[in-house]
Design a protein around this motif. Structure first.
Motif, PDB file in Angstrom:
ATOM      1  N   TYR A 218      77.888 190.376 -10.073  1.00  0.00           N
ATOM      2  CA  TYR A 218      76.451 190.168  -9.908  1.00  0.00           C
ATOM      3  C   TYR A 218      75.813 191.397  -9.257  1.00  0.00           C
ATOM      4  O   TYR A 218      75.097 191.289  -8.254  1.00  0.00           O
ATOM      5  CB  TYR A 218      76.193 188.914  -9.072  1.00  0.00           C
ATOM      6  N   PHE A 219      76.059 192.564  -9.812  1.00  0.00           N
ATOM      7  CA  PHE A 219      75.629 193.812  -9.194  1.00  0.00           C
ATOM      8  C   PHE A 219      74.135 194.077  -9.400  1.00  0.00           C
ATOM      9  O   PHE A 219      73.588 195.001  -8.799  1.00  0.00           O
ATOM     10  CB  PHE A 219      76.450 194.968  -9.752  1.00  0.00           C
TER      11      PHE A 219
ATOM     12  N   ALA B  99      71.588 187.239  -6.318  1.00  0.00           N
ATOM     13  CA  ALA B  99      73.053 187.239  -6.279  1.00  0.00           C
ATOM     14  C   ALA B  99      73.533 188.684  -6.163  1.00  0.00           C
ATOM     15  O   ALA B  99      72.865 189.615  -6.605  1.00  0.00           O
ATOM     16  CB  ALA B  99      73.615 186.589  -7.535  1.00  0.00           C
ATOM     17  N   ARG B 100      74.688 188.877  -5.560  1.00  0.00           N
ATOM     18  CA  ARG B 100      75.195 190.222  -5.332  1.00  0.00           C
ATOM     19  C   ARG B 100      76.678 190.305  -5.686  1.00  0.00           C
ATOM     20  O   ARG B 100      77.414 189.309  -5.619  1.00  0.00           O
ATOM     21  CB  ARG B 100      74.986 190.648  -3.876  1.00  0.00           C
ATOM     22  N   GLY B 101      77.117 191.490  -6.053  1.00  0.00           N
ATOM     23  CA  GLY B 101      78.509 191.702  -6.418  1.00  0.00           C
ATOM     24  C   GLY B 101      79.437 191.492  -5.233  1.00  0.00           C
ATOM     25  O   GLY B 101      79.102 191.831  -4.100  1.00  0.00           O
TER      26      GLY B 101
ATOM     27  N   HIS C  83      72.089 186.185  -0.397  1.00  0.00           N
ATOM     28  CA  HIS C  83      70.638 186.213  -0.303  1.00  0.00           C
ATOM     29  C   HIS C  83      70.181 186.910   0.978  1.00  0.00           C
ATOM     30  O   HIS C  83      69.167 187.624   0.977  1.00  0.00           O
ATOM     31  CB  HIS C  83      70.080 184.794  -0.370  1.00  0.00           C
ATOM     32  N   ARG C  84      70.923 186.710   2.064  1.00  0.00           N
ATOM     33  CA  ARG C  84      70.588 187.403   3.310  1.00  0.00           C
ATOM     34  C   ARG C  84      70.792 188.908   3.159  1.00  0.00           C
ATOM     35  O   ARG C  84      69.990 189.717   3.629  1.00  0.00           O
ATOM     36  CB  ARG C  84      71.424 186.852   4.450  1.00  0.00           C
ATOM     37  N   LEU C  85      71.867 189.280   2.476  1.00  0.00           N
ATOM     38  CA  LEU C  85      72.122 190.701   2.237  1.00  0.00           C
ATOM     39  C   LEU C  85      71.066 191.302   1.305  1.00  0.00           C
ATOM     40  O   LEU C  85      70.644 192.448   1.493  1.00  0.00           O
ATOM     41  CB  LEU C  85      73.517 190.889   1.637  1.00  0.00           C
ATOM     42  N   ALA C  86      70.649 190.529   0.305  1.00  0.00           N
ATOM     43  CA  ALA C  86      69.602 191.005  -0.598  1.00  0.00           C
ATOM     44  C   ALA C  86      68.312 191.260   0.169  1.00  0.00           C
ATOM     45  O   ALA C  86      67.585 192.231  -0.114  1.00  0.00           O
ATOM     46  CB  ALA C  86      69.373 189.991  -1.715  1.00  0.00           C
ATOM     47  N   ALA C  87      68.007 190.413   1.159  1.00  0.00           N
ATOM     48  CA  ALA C  87      66.806 190.608   1.973  1.00  0.00           C
ATOM     49  C   ALA C  87      66.908 191.883   2.797  1.00  0.00           C
ATOM     50  O   ALA C  87      65.928 192.627   2.946  1.00  0.00           O
ATOM     51  CB  ALA C  87      66.597 189.400   2.884  1.00  0.00           C
ATOM     52  N   VAL C  88      68.094 192.148   3.339  1.00  0.00           N
ATOM     53  CA  VAL C  88      68.306 193.393   4.086  1.00  0.00           C
ATOM     54  C   VAL C  88      68.125 194.598   3.172  1.00  0.00           C
ATOM     55  O   VAL C  88      67.495 195.600   3.548  1.00  0.00           O
ATOM     56  CB  VAL C  88      69.718 193.390   4.723  1.00  0.00           C
TER      57      VAL C  88
END
Length: 504
Positions: free
Chosen positions: A345-346, A358-360, A493-498
């Protein structure tokens, strides 16, 4: 009787390709032009419609028309039966009164800027109502919210300004006609009624009042002819028929013979795309129901946000190591990558998660793992994503009668074998995997009556069958894959916000 040539052109994210063929599918000339996608900020994916889309078509057409093969056209020994153009999509650009782009073109589902507008249009029309009428929920793939975003954020855009997808913009440049094919329109949610296969004019008036819409055609129908101005730029003969194209994945599916109900295409590229032809329209909440290529047809589709693009990322992290070296190292690693599982999910994820945040993730790393392990885990993580989508397709439309694999990722043996092993499917690899431009050329041959409408140019080169010995390890790791996203989504999602705050 003179010989007919047919020309197919596909405008892709990374390149524009053109193929000149005879009516039996023999490729006579090829041309390529490199394109440039821009990622100016998180959630934005853009291209220059005038430079990258139209400019690249001018270049590849000039390459074709200046070739020795094409010289036969001007010498009277043959003639060009027509040109058909497909393109990346769904994408959108709005033009001003002079026909000039008013902003950088906004790309398909990897551009997630219109999140607010997705919510607003869903609330205005109703989630269930949209699913029933459009065949899918509104997502970053939808054009309606992006048109609303353009109205709000691009100064001077008129409510009734013409708007285009990639290939319809090129058709406008070639013919001066404003048209759009039914398939692309069916991804312009919530503006198109996929069940009735017509514009949803009442919903357009609700969410985008004043919006004008182009004439609808089916892929392969006549859109116009090459104007004198376009002829001077491209080298194409004035008056050459120009056919309505479609989104590249559907043109590529058509090129591979994916046209009968039950046929499923897996397209291996920078993103992974799947298209299954339906016998009757079926709605799957986590998939996309669309109009197909053949008149009146429907398809069920899905797309991952990243796939081959992750292998490019790994290659860059490894200092630009030769791709062949990385594949060789990965092939020497045991199935399951010695306990690694990657979530691909990069760039967020499209189907079936619909989660732009979503994130990798790579889980299970130890000091024993090498770059070969990680590279193989990329292929396997993508394969698990494919399996998850195939299960959704089977639930909605039944098991595919045959699976045809296309795209650049089919050129090597490792990736396709991993997908067959992890998904338990047999894949047909066509002899020619030139891509969507080949499907465009086929549509021209059929339009000219030089090739039967109910046949394709598909010639199978090989098949890839699953190896039962690997089924158990992939079943276990696939189970872990399915559990990882729900277990880590809130952290992603928290990392995406950062990342948003830091501009990453």
């Amino acid at each position: 009787m003179s010989q007919i040539f047919v020309l197919g052109v596909d405008v892709g994210t990374g390149s524009t390709k053109a193929v000149l063929c005879d009516p039996q599918g023999k490729i006579l000339e090829k041309a390529t032009h490199r394109n440039h996608m821009k990622l100016p900020r998180p959630g934005y994916a853009e291209m220059d419609a005038e430079g990258d889309w139209w400019g690249s078509v001018i270049d590849v057409c000039e390459q074709i028309t200046s070739s020795k093969t094409f010289a036969a056209v001007t010498q009277g020994k043959a003639h060009l039966g027509g040109i058909c153009v497909s393109g990346l999509g769904p994408a959108v650009v709005v033009t001003d009164g002079e026909g000039n782009p008013g902003h950088p073109a906004i790309l398909y589902g990897i551009d997630t800027r219109a999140g607010k507008e997705i919510i607003e249009q869903t609330e205005a029309l109703g989630e269930k109502e949209i699913l029933a009428r459009c065949g899918k929920a509104l997502s970053s793939q939808a054009i309606g919210p992006k048109l609303s975003w353009i109205r709000s954020h691009v100064p001077g855009v008129a409510a009734d300004a013409p708007w285009y997808s990639t290939h319809s913009y090129v058709v406008k440049k070639l013919t001066d006609n404003w048209v759009l094919d039914h398939h692309t329109a069916s991804q312009c949610d919530p503006l198109y009624d996929v069940m009735k296969q017509e514009w949803a004019t009442d919903w357009i008036d609700t969410v985008l009042p004043g919006l004008r819409v182009p004439k609808l055609l089916w892929p392969g129908e006549l859109a116009g002819s090459v104007t004198p101005q376009a002829a001077a730029l491209t080298g194409l003969p004035e008056g050459t028929p120009v056919l309505a194209g479609t989104v590249d994945a559907w043109a590529e599916a058509y090129s591979a013979g994916v046209s009968a109900p039950g046929d499923l295409m897996l397209m291996y590229g920078s993103t992974m795309f799947m298209v299954q032809v339906l016998s009757a329209p079926t709605v799957g909440q986590k998939l996309w129901t669309t109009s197909g290529v053949a008149q009146g047809s429907h398809t069920l589709a899905a797309g991952m946000s990243t796939s081959g693009s992750i292998t490019n990322w790994i290659q860059e992290l490894c200092g630009g190591a030769p791709f062949e070296t990385l594949v060789k190292e990965a092939s020497e690693i045991s199935p399951g990558s010695d306990g690694l599982v990657l979530l691909p999910y990069f760039a967020g994820e499209r189907t079936p998660l619909y989660d732009p945040n979503a994130r990798g993730t790579i889980a299970g790393l130890t000091l024993r793992h090498s770059r070969g392990h990680v590279f193989r885990a990329v292929y396997e993580g993508i394969a698990y994503g494919i399996r998850q989508i195939i299960e959704e397709l089977e639930f909605c439309a039944g098991r595919a009668a045959r699976v045809i694999a296309v795209g650049g990722g089919t050129q090597g043996d490792l990736w396709t074998q991993i997908v067959s092993d992890a998904c338990g499917i047999t894949q047909i690899i066509p002899e020619v995997t030139i891509g969507a431009a080949y499907g465009d050329a086929l549509l021209v041959a059929q339009y000219c009556g030089a090739f039967p409408q109910d046949q394709s140019w598909l010639k199978a080169a090989s098949t890839v069958t699953p190896r039962p010995a690997n089924a158990a390890v992939y079943q276990e790791l696939y189970s872990i894959y399915r559990e990882m996203y729900p277990a880590t989504a809130s952290l992603m999602h928290r990392l995406a916000a950062v990342q948003e705050m830091s501009g990453q």
